[in-house]
Design a protein around this motif. Structure first.
Motif, mmCIF file in Angstrom:
data_model
loop_
_atom_site.group_PDB
_atom_site.id
_atom_site.type_symbol
_atom_site.label_atom_id
_atom_site.label_comp_id
_atom_site.label_asym_id
_atom_site.label_seq_id
_atom_site.Cartn_x
_atom_site.Cartn_y
_atom_site.Cartn_z
ATOM 1 N N UNK A 184 0.849 -1.185 0.000
ATOM 2 C CA UNK A 184 0.000 0.000 0.000
ATOM 3 C C UNK A 184 0.890 1.242 0.000
ATOM 4 N N UNK A 185 0.718 2.150 -0.956
ATOM 5 C CA UNK A 185 1.560 3.351 -1.003
ATOM 6 C C UNK A 185 1.306 4.269 0.188
ATOM 7 N N UNK A 186 2.337 5.006 0.565
ATOM 8 C CA UNK A 186 2.259 5.947 1.679
ATOM 9 C C UNK A 186 2.095 7.361 1.124
ATOM 10 N N UNK A 187 0.918 7.985 1.320
ATOM 11 C CA UNK A 187 0.711 9.338 0.767
ATOM 12 C C UNK A 187 1.655 10.373 1.360
ATOM 13 N N UNK A 192 8.137 8.039 -3.034
ATOM 14 C CA UNK A 192 8.091 6.588 -3.205
ATOM 15 C C UNK A 192 6.996 6.206 -4.201
ATOM 16 N N UNK A 193 6.938 4.949 -4.539
ATOM 17 C CA UNK A 193 5.945 4.458 -5.500
ATOM 18 C C UNK A 193 4.538 4.662 -4.950
ATOM 19 N N UNK A 194 3.695 5.367 -5.699
ATOM 20 C CA UNK A 194 2.332 5.664 -5.276
ATOM 21 C C UNK A 194 1.314 4.795 -6.016
ATOM 22 N N UNK A 195 1.670 3.560 -6.228
ATOM 23 C CA UNK A 195 0.790 2.623 -6.926
ATOM 24 C C UNK A 195 0.722 1.329 -6.126
ATOM 25 N N UNK A 196 -0.474 0.850 -5.776
ATOM 26 C CA UNK A 196 -0.566 -0.410 -5.018
ATOM 27 C C UNK A 196 -0.115 -1.595 -5.864
ATOM 28 N N UNK A 197 0.498 -2.569 -5.207
ATOM 29 C CA UNK A 197 0.987 -3.777 -5.868
ATOM 30 C C UNK A 197 0.444 -4.991 -5.126
ATOM 31 N N UNK A 198 -0.051 -5.955 -5.878
ATOM 32 C CA UNK A 198 -0.557 -7.206 -5.306
ATOM 33 C C UNK A 198 0.197 -8.354 -5.966
#
Length: 290
Positions: A184-187, A192-198
């Motif tokens: 989960x990205x940290x606003x 840092x990467x602002x895209x969720x990854x599963x």
């Protein structure tokens, strides 16, 4: 001219008669296949199929999960892969099975795992359909950091101690088997990467392995701004400046989970050392030579 035509007609009749008897003449022509290669059928899983309840329990699937949209490509024996389609596509397949030849359809969401039956579920998650399946999963989810994602995508079977303490605390309480790794990205950290990854993974005895295709690994690493070395013979991507020691040889995906268990076992190395191998046994060999 009349006698010649009669003689030729008689010879033709004799030739035709001999061909019917199979004595001489060319072989009969083969029948042309109008529909080409015979594809395996797509079969929707019935509601009373005993295959689905263990999956639903193991992953704590939401009651709203559309199980009627699951299908497979076999009518007999063990089902190896499960696919998922939309409601509209399901109606098209059911109402046009005699008029439309379907070669490929749906996305793969589960794969049969040979050693998964001992973990109460014979099917592990497939990366191809994880983004479709994830909203319905309520169990076996591990939240990982960006640094954890980097380690999981570049190392074959990283031990728990290589991951963050938050990830370790979540993984240690889970039983062995397939897991979901969610970033989960940290606003508050826009750099840092602002895209969720599963990601799909396997929780072993002392390590976690990811089941992600090579091209998708490279894509995620480049999204994180990491420079990746392109090595065709390596199953795992290698970061610039890092050694390739963490990359293992390519393995068959069906037996990858079993190999992960063996690699994660504390007694897999020499003398019970988890990091056993040539480096661990080198001092003993030098002493023996002396």
């Amino acid at each position: 001219m009349g006698d010649a035509e009669a003689t030729e007609r008689t010879e033709n009749l004799e030739d035709n008669g001999s061909r019917k008897d199979g004595v001489c003449g060319p072989p009969p022509s083969k029948k042309m296949k109008l529909f080409g290669f015979k594809e395996d059928p797509f079969v929707f899983i019935p509601e009373d199929d005993p295959l689905f309840p263990p999956i639903q329990k193991f992953y704590a699937l939401d009651p709203s999960f559309p199980r009627m949209n699951l299908l497979t490509r076999t009518t007999e024996g063990k089902k190896r892969q499960l696919y998922m389609v939309s409601k509209e596509l399901r109606n098209v397949l059911l109402n046009n099975s005699e008029r439309v030849k379907v070669i490929n359809t749906g996305i793969k969401v589960w794969c049969r795992n040979n050693s998964g039956e001992e973990f109460d579920c014979a099917f592990r998650l497939a990366q191809e359909g994880i983004y479709t399946l994830y909203p319905f999963i309520n169990s076996r989810i591990i939240t990982v950091s960006l640094e954890d994602v980097k380690i999981l995508l570049t190392q074959e079977n990283p031990f728990f101690r290589k991951l963050s303490s938050e990830t370790y605390s979540q993984a240690k309480d889970l039983a062995k088997g397939s897991v979901v790794l969610k970033y989960e990205p940290d606003p508050t950290k826009p750099d840092t990467l602002q895209c969720p990854i599963v990601l799909c993974g396997w929780r072993g005895k002392a390590s976690i392995r990811t089941f992600v295709p090579k091209n998708e690994r490279l894509h995620y690493l480049r999204m994180m701004g990491l420079e990746v070395l392109a090595e065709k013979k390596k199953d795992r991507p290698v970061l610039a400046g890092d050694s390739a020691a963490g990359s293992g040889p390519p393995e068959d995906e069906a037996s990858a989970s079993q190999d992960a268990e063996q690699a994660a076992s504390p007694d897999a190395g020499t003398g019970g050392d988890p990091a056993g191998g040539p480096e661990a046994s080198a001092p003993q060999s030098r002493t023996a030579d002396l």
